[in-house]
Motif scaffolding. Structure first.
Motif: not given
Ligand code: DX5
Ligand code: ZN
Length: 214
Positions: A3-9, A33-36
């Protein structure tokens, strides 16, 4: 665990090979996917813009978690929504007050996109409590936004329980900055359920690194 969501940047990814990087992240087990997005104004760095998000959308079905570190976020919500963002998170410090934040949240949701609000290290969690029942995601920065590879600020993590105690069921409490296999445990034990990690994943074997965050 899941239930932990990993969002690679992808700020730490190879920008000449983003399609390949997204495929590798997916194979490594990532769902997000994490977009900065940085404008050189709200933060002292310039990174990714709308055309890149648009191109990424065409080559991936990963959840596009767009983190706007920009002034005047309301001016760009439509473009990032239409480019294919699934989540748009803006900074509370980039808007005037709670009612302005509520307007930006409504704007994001009007495009069928999930809305998030983020707070920088110096912003107290109490300031954004009125927004918790209006957003899908609350992002606690554990570094000063602007660059990858900085050290985790432990005192910022102490905001997580304050948010958790006031959060409605289902709120995603995300942490961003200096997350690695050790600091991830601090965050999840305090109540975070989504972790952004950039340099830690991209400097290591992606799959092993992602698995070590749980
Ligand atoms: C920083 C960005 C982060 C950054 C995290 O302003 O918002 O998402 O990529 O990088 P690491 O995980 O290396 O601290
Ligand atoms: Zn980020």
């Amino acid at each position: 665990m899941n239930d932990i969501i990993i969002s690679p940047s992808i700020l730490s990814a190879d920008f000449a090979n983003l399609e390949m990087e997204l495929k590798a992240l997916k194979q490594a087990g990532a769902k997000w996917v994490h977009i900065d997005v940085m404008d050189g104004h709200f933060v002292p760095n310039i990174t990714i813009g709308v055309p890149v998000v648009n191109s990424l959308r065409k080559v991936t079905d990963l959840v596009l978690d767009t983190h706007l570190m920009i002034d005047n976020p309301e001016k760009y919500v439509e473009a990032f929504a239409k480019a294919g963002s699934d989540i748009i998170t803006f900074h509370f410090e980039a808007v005037r007050n709670i009612s302005h934040a509520v307007e930006v949240i409504s704007l994001i949701k009007s495009f069928g996109v999930k809305a998030g609000v983020s707070i920088k290290p110096k912003t107290a969690p109490e300031e954004i409590l009125p927004l918790l029942d209006k957003v899908d995601l609350l992002l606690v920065m554990t570094v000063e936004p602007g660059f990858g590879g900085q050290e985790f600020m432990h005192d910022c993590a102490m905001k997580i329980p304050v948010i958790k105690d006031n959060a409605p069921e289902g709120l995603i409490i995300q942490v961003d900055g200096g997350v690695n296999n050790l600091t991830s445990k601090i965050c999840t034990s305090l109540g975070a359920n989504s972790l952004v990690a950039g340099s830690y994943i991209f400097k290591n074997d992606y799959k092993k690194a992602i698995e070590s965050l749980y």
